[in-house]
Write an enzyme that holds these catalytic residues in place. Structure first.
Site, short mmCIF file in Angstrom:
data_model
loop_
_atom_site.label_atom_id
_atom_site.label_comp_id
_atom_site.label_asym_id
_atom_site.label_seq_id
_atom_site.Cartn_x
_atom_site.Cartn_y
_atom_site.Cartn_z
CG ASP A 1 -1.67 7.76 0.63
OD1 ASP A 1 -0.83 8.65 0.57
OD2 ASP A 1 -2.49 7.53 -0.29
CB SER B 1 -1.83 3.74 -3.81
OG SER B 1 -2.33 4.92 -3.24
CG ASP C 1 -2.45 2.19 6.41
OD1 ASP C 1 -2.44 2.08 5.18
OD2 ASP C 1 -3.22 2.96 7.02
CG ASP D 1 -1.60 1.21 1.52
OD1 ASP D 1 -2.31 1.66 0.62
OD2 ASP D 1 -1.47 1.78 2.64
CE LYS E 1 -5.59 -0.10 -1.47
NZ LYS E 1 -4.31 0.21 -0.79
P1 TMP Z 1 -3.71 4.17 0.24
O1 TMP Z 1 -4.50 3.05 -0.38
O2 TMP Z 1 -2.47 4.50 -0.55
O3 TMP Z 1 -3.42 3.97 1.68
O4 TMP Z 1 -4.60 5.53 0.12
C1 TMP Z 1 -5.82 5.67 0.74
C2 TMP Z 1 -5.79 6.57 1.92
O5 TMP Z 1 -6.07 7.91 1.56
C3 TMP Z 1 -6.84 6.17 2.91
O6 TMP Z 1 -6.27 5.77 4.12
C4 TMP Z 1 -7.68 7.41 3.11
C5 TMP Z 1 -6.87 8.52 2.55
N1 TMP Z 1 -7.64 9.64 2.00
C6 TMP Z 1 -7.31 10.92 2.42
O7 TMP Z 1 -6.41 11.11 3.24
N2 TMP Z 1 -8.01 11.97 1.91
C7 TMP Z 1 -9.00 11.82 0.99
O8 TMP Z 1 -9.60 12.81 0.56
C8 TMP Z 1 -9.34 10.49 0.57
C9 TMP Z 1 -10.44 10.27 -0.42
C10 TMP Z 1 -8.62 9.43 1.09
MG MG Z 2 -2.80 3.21 3.48
#
Ligand code: TMP
Ligand code: MG
Length: 297
Positions: A51, A164, A238, A49, A213
């Site tokens: 974020d 992601s 995470d 992943d 996912k």
């Molecule tokens: P990831 O799959 O790379 O972890 O990305 C998703 C993450 O992004 C999830 O934990 C929620 C976050 N997110 C924000 O921080 N702000 C937003 O506006 C949106 C739609 C998701």
């Molecule tokens: Mg994440």
């Protein structure tokens, strides 16, 4: 004799003894890592992943922005839009991480969140040529030890699939600016669609959010040629939704899942230990994944 044999065929990794590392079944983890080491780097793929997994959750007591939040920059969006996106985050993020809800219950709400944010972003007519500057001026940060992680996978020619629900264009820029966008890196994410003048007009393809996912894994990851013939998977995430990122790997042999528990530690610890093979509690580093990779490859 059997007991001694068993002892000898387990991976011993000192980093796994740290008190921030939780395991439901330590013995199985050691066996899996050992089996992966025997098979070698040529049989391995890493699925991660982005974020709050490859990027930090917080730094010096301040939250590190996700790819969506990096777009909250005055160059790209106006104040009103920024306020709305933050309100949506305050409404939906607590639901995303709430241990009391099932993924099934969360799913429609996540679609709502992502759809609204993407619509707001499109209305702002974001310019492609300003993304790099927004990333540069953001406080985006990869986890400590990220360079060792990316560089080792490249050296060992192990493909890294970054999967992601964030924004692909921003994600790419973050890893490019950190000098780790190597040729073995493959990305599945929400990519922006720009018109001929470089203005955002839509998002490409099927929306990816935290809890769908599996669909992306089946429709995209399973088709990636570079991942074929690599039945051993190291998975990093995470969110519990990240556990489905390896669902597209056919004929998998050994899968080791590592979960970063960044937030709501007490409420989610039990669930995470039940769901991931290795849980890293409030660990902002890549130390444990790096130690496992060093052993395997
Ligand atoms: P990831 O799959 O790379 O972890 O990305 C998703 C993450 O992004 C999830 O934990 C929620 C976050 N997110 C924000 O921080 N702000 C937003 O506006 C949106 C739609 C998701
Ligand atoms: Mg994440």
């Amino acid at each position: 004799v059997l007991a001694i044999w068993h002892q000898l065929t387990k991976a011993e990794i000192p980093e796994l003894a740290k008190c921030s590392v939780l395991m439901r079944d330590r013995s199985r983890v050691e066996d899996t890592i050992y089996a992966m080491q025997r098979a070698g780097a040529g049989r391995l793929q890493v699925i991660s992943d982005f974020d709050m997994t490859l990027t930090r959750f917080a730094h010096n007591g301040k939250r590190v922005p996700t790819t969506h939040n990096i777009l909250d920059h005055r160059l790209l969006i106006d104040e009103d839009c920024s306020k709305k996106i933050r309100e949506l985050l305050n409404t939906y993020y607590p639901i995303e991480i709430d241990a009391g809800w099932t993924a099934e219950d969360k799913l429609p709400l996540m679609v709502e969140w992502w759809t609204q944010v993407h619509e707001l972003l499109i209305q702002q007519r974001i310019r492609k040529d300003l993304l790099a500057q927004a990333v540069k001026e953001s406080s985006a940060m990869l986890r400590e030890g990220y360079k060792v992680f990316f560089d080792r996978l490249t050296e060992q020619q192990v493909p890294l699939l970054i999967f992601s629900a964030g924004v692909g264009d921003v994600l790419e820029e973050v890893i490019r600016q950190n000098n780790v966008f190597h040729p073995n890196v493959h990305i599945i994410s929400n990519y922006m669609d720009f018109d001929q003048t470089g203005v955002l007009r839509a998002f490409q393809g099927q929306l990816i959010h935290t809890f769908n996912k599996r669909e992306g894994a089946l429709s995209h990851a399973s088709g990636l040629r570079v991942l074929q013939g690599r039945p051993n998977v190291l998975l990093l995430g995470d969110s519990l939704g990240d556990l489905t990122m390896a669902d597209g790997v056919s004929e998998h042999q050994n899968i080791l899942t590592i979960g970063f528990l960044n937030d709501q530690m007490d409420e989610r610890k039990e669930l995470y230990v039940k769901s991931f093979d290795v849980v890293l509690v409030k660990d902002e580093t890549m130390e444990v994944p790096n130690a496992i990779l060093k052993y395997i490859t």
